[in-house]
Design a protein around this motif. Structure first.
Motif, short mmCIF file in Angstrom:
data_model
loop_
_atom_site.label_atom_id
_atom_site.label_comp_id
_atom_site.label_asym_id
_atom_site.label_seq_id
_atom_site.Cartn_x
_atom_site.Cartn_y
_atom_site.Cartn_z
N ILE A 1 0.87 -1.19 0.05
CA ILE A 1 -0.23 -0.03 -0.05
C ILE A 1 1.04 1.30 0.14
O ILE A 1 1.81 1.25 0.79
CB ILE A 1 -1.03 0.01 1.25
CG1 ILE A 1 -1.90 -1.34 1.24
CG2 ILE A 1 -1.83 1.33 1.29
CD1 ILE A 1 -2.85 -1.39 2.34
N THR B 1 -4.42 6.52 -0.31
CA THR B 1 -3.45 5.42 -0.35
C THR B 1 -3.95 4.61 -1.52
O THR B 1 -5.02 4.87 -1.94
CB THR B 1 -3.84 4.63 0.86
OG1 THR B 1 -5.23 4.41 1.05
CG2 THR B 1 -3.62 5.14 2.07
N ARG B 2 -3.13 4.23 -2.06
CA ARG B 2 -3.13 3.39 -3.45
C ARG B 2 -3.03 2.06 -2.97
O ARG B 2 -1.80 1.91 -2.55
CB ARG B 2 -2.33 4.01 -4.45
CG ARG B 2 -2.23 3.31 -5.78
CD ARG B 2 -1.29 3.83 -7.04
NE ARG B 2 -1.46 5.23 -7.03
CZ ARG B 2 -2.55 5.65 -7.73
NH1 ARG B 2 -3.45 4.95 -8.24
NH2 ARG B 2 -2.38 6.99 -8.01
N HIS B 3 -4.01 1.07 -3.31
CA HIS B 3 -3.92 -0.15 -2.74
C HIS B 3 -3.65 -1.14 -4.01
O HIS B 3 -3.20 -2.20 -3.66
CB HIS B 3 -5.42 -0.75 -2.20
CG HIS B 3 -5.68 0.07 -1.15
ND1 HIS B 3 -5.27 -0.27 0.07
CD2 HIS B 3 -6.09 1.39 -0.72
CE1 HIS B 3 -5.58 0.49 1.26
NE2 HIS B 3 -6.04 1.49 0.70
#
Length: 195
Positions: free
Chosen positions: A18, A43-45
């Motif tokens: 993440i 956040t980039r998951h």
């Protein structure tokens, strides 16, 4: 137009895949929300899954390609904007004040703590003589003392103000879970600190 985002501070464990986002859109919402919100953190998951935490506490996110959420620079005329998000975003310096009056909002965990996070811990390098140690988190020289009483006794560095050479924070846990690995002070989650 993008805005600067705050770190997504959490007390929970966070997977190493993440990524913490540093910039994001000015306004976000899902199709089911009644008003536009201001993102506080992001956040980039996965390659196309993004989640924004808003100033009011809501979360907005999903697949960017599937259009799970909307993002705009300015909401369309007549559509509602969350007042809590708007005030806090302006007070934290993310945008101009909507009222024209000076606003102030100081989020916790963004600025370095007043007392060093390694205080009262074993995060120190003992110097000759055994009475003074170098704090591994901030670099200051401080006394070492026995503490903890008969049931939790330990030898540790005393509580002290944060020194000028404080280690960089983890993007998710800031200075909460410091530990020593390979001679360096890092976050226990294993993530490299952000400059």
């Amino acid at each position: 137009m993008t805005v600067a985002l705050l770190p997504p501070v959490t007390g929970s464990s966070v997977s190493l895949d993440i990524e913490a986002l540093t910039t994001g859109p000015r306004f976000v919402r899902t199709r089911g929300m009644s008003r536009w919100h201001r993102p506080r953190s992001g956040t980039r998951h996965a390659p196309d899954r993004v989640v924004y935490g808003c100033w009011c506490g809501y979360g907005v996110g999903g697949s960017e390609r599937a259009g799970a959420f909307l993002a705009v620079d300015e909401p369309p005329a007549g559509e509602l904007v969350c007042g809590t998000c708007e005030g806090r975003a302006a007070g934290a310096g993310q945008d101009d004040s909507p009222t024209g009056r000076p606003l102030l909002f100081e989020p916790r965990h963004v600025a370095p703590p007043k007392n060093c996070p390694a205080s009262r811990s074993s995060l120190y390098e003992e110097l000759p003589g055994g009475r003074v140690g170098r704090c591994l988190a901030c670099g200051d020289l401080q006394p070492l003392r026995a503490m903890g009483g008969p049931y939790n006794s330990r030898y540790a560095i005393v509580q002290h103000r944060t020194g000028a050479a404080l280690v960089a924070p983890c993007p998710f846990h800031r200075w909460r879970y410091l530990t020593v690995r390979t001679g360096r002070v890092v976050c226990d989650c294993g993530r490299e600190p952000t400059p």
